[in-house]
Design a protein around this motif. Structure first.
Motif, PDB file in Angstrom:
ATOM      1  N   ASP A 115      43.875   5.094  23.209  1.00  0.00           N
ATOM      2  CA  ASP A 115      43.057   4.034  22.717  1.00  0.00           C
ATOM      3  C   ASP A 115      43.752   2.445  22.989  1.00  0.00           C
ATOM      4  OD1 ASP A 115      41.060   5.838  22.177  1.00  0.00           O
ATOM      5  OD2 ASP A 115      41.818   6.017  20.374  1.00  0.00           O
ATOM      6  N   GLU A 121      34.495   0.407  26.847  1.00  0.00           N
ATOM      7  CA  GLU A 121      35.469   0.585  25.569  1.00  0.00           C
ATOM      8  C   GLU A 121      35.780  -0.797  25.048  1.00  0.00           C
ATOM      9  OE1 GLU A 121      38.321   3.782  27.951  1.00  0.00           O
ATOM     10  OE2 GLU A 121      38.752   1.382  28.669  1.00  0.00           O
ATOM     11  N   MET A 127      35.659  -2.966  17.732  1.00  0.00           N
ATOM     12  CA  MET A 127      35.972  -1.770  17.877  1.00  0.00           C
ATOM     13  C   MET A 127      35.580  -0.891  16.617  1.00  0.00           C
ATOM     14  SD  MET A 127      39.927   0.074  18.121  1.00  0.00           S
ATOM     15  CE  MET A 127      40.172  -0.449  16.664  1.00  0.00           C
ATOM     16  N   GLU A 163      33.052   2.396  16.688  1.00  0.00           N
ATOM     17  CA  GLU A 163      33.678   3.574  16.561  1.00  0.00           C
ATOM     18  C   GLU A 163      33.512   4.150  14.981  1.00  0.00           C
ATOM     19  OE1 GLU A 163      37.448   3.504  18.244  1.00  0.00           O
ATOM     20  OE2 GLU A 163      36.816   2.917  20.303  1.00  0.00           O
ATOM     21  N   THR A 164      33.252   3.448  13.871  1.00  0.00           N
ATOM     22  CA  THR A 164      33.371   3.906  12.591  1.00  0.00           C
ATOM     23  C   THR A 164      32.207   3.590  11.928  1.00  0.00           C
ATOM     24  OG1 THR A 164      34.319   1.874  11.604  1.00  0.00           O
ATOM     25  CG2 THR A 164      35.733   3.114  12.659  1.00  0.00           C
TER      26      THR A 164
END
Length: 304
Positions: A14, A39, A249, A253-254
């Motif tokens: 990552d 990404e 990010m 992603e969370t």
């Protein structure tokens, strides 16, 4: 139809392990399968060299979309934010990371070095079987222990770049006009790398220009001058960029609450986070989480 490639046991990091770029280990090599999905943008203080096999990639580099072709070495200074947007076909990528101080010791032609450090993205002019063999071998040998092997790989990469500089190169992204070419000698590069590393570790805390300068044992005015000359932006702008990149990010992603993300990214309040995010990404954090692709490119934080 693209040839099938063996993608077993490939690394998919990552982020870059900063310890891999210590001064006595000035080069590191990875092999991975590029992600098929976008990404988050990231940056680090090394020179990055990519080589794609079996696929092509669309990159975002400081807000510009760039097509990275297969089987051609692509080189840029990774202190400028960059990310993978799209991948066509299934393949593998060899990544070579060279510390800035190591790169500058190679005495490559000034025009070539200037183009890279000013924010350009360069590629070799043509595909060659030798480059495919070289990239594969570097990746195969990346885990051989011993400094002697690492120095050998550094010499080989240096020689390949020297040939690239002599043969000429394709410019995939021209250096921005607001970042003049600069070559800084002496201990300046080591000081700059120390400050970049300090920011990368501590950007989620309430750090100041004085803190950044102290991490390299230099004056504040000298630290400000180095960032301006080498990155074309201020220390606080760089810290802001790091925080927004990390926030993007976490939003993608969370499932963390936006308030938690704001605090975890170093913002003093939710309102300051919203104001900064909206200003540099073009949409609110909540809107970005719902649809990351809607952020206006011209307002993205990675625009320079």
């Amino acid at each position: 139809m693209a040839q099938a490639l063996d993608t077993n046991s490939l690394e998919q990091p990552d982020h870059i392990d900063w310890d891999m770029l210590a001064s006595d280990r000035g080069i590191s090599v990875q092999r991975r399968q590029p992600s098929a999905t976008p990404e988050p943008a990231h940056f680090h203080p090394s020179i990055e060299i990519n080589f794609l096999m079996g696929c092509d990639m669309t990159y975002s580099f400081s807000g510009d979309e760039i097509e990275i072709p297969r089987e051609r070495f692509c080189i840029f200074w990774a202190a400028h934010p960059h990310s993978n947007l799209r991948v066509r076909d299934t393949g593998i990528m060899t990544n070579i990371y060279v510390s800035l101080s190591e790169f500058l010791q190679w005495s490559l032609p000034a025009g070539f070095v200037n183009a890279i450090l000013s924010g350009g993205v360069l590629a070799t002019k043509a595909k060659t079987k030798g480059d495919v063999t070289f990239a594969k071998r570097l990746a195969d040998e990346r885990d051989i222990p011993g400094l002697a092997w690492q120095r050998l790989h550094a010499q080989e990469v240096s020689a390949r770049l020297a040939r690239m500089a002599l043969e000429g190169w394709d410019t995939l992204r021209a250096p921005p006009s607001n970042v003049p070419p600069n070559l800084i000698g002496g201990n300046a590069i080591q000081h700059f790398e120390k400050m970049l590393r300090f920011v990368a570790v501590h950007f989620v805390t309430r750090i100041t220009i004085a803190d950044v300068a102290a991490s390299a044992g230099v004056s504040q005015s000298y630290a400000v001058s180095l960032f301006s000359k080498l990155l074309g932006r201020t220390i606080m702008e760089h810290i802001r960029d790091m925080r927004i990149v990390h926030a993007k990010m976490l939003l993608i992603e969370t499932d963390q609450k936006i308030l938690t993300i704001a605090m975890d990214c170093g913002f003093g309040s939710l309102s300051s986070f919203y104001e900064c995010f909206q200003s540099y990404v073009g949409v609110s954090p909540a809107a970005f989480r719902k649809n990351p692709n809607q952020a206006a490119v011209q307002n993205d934080l990675i625009a320079t």
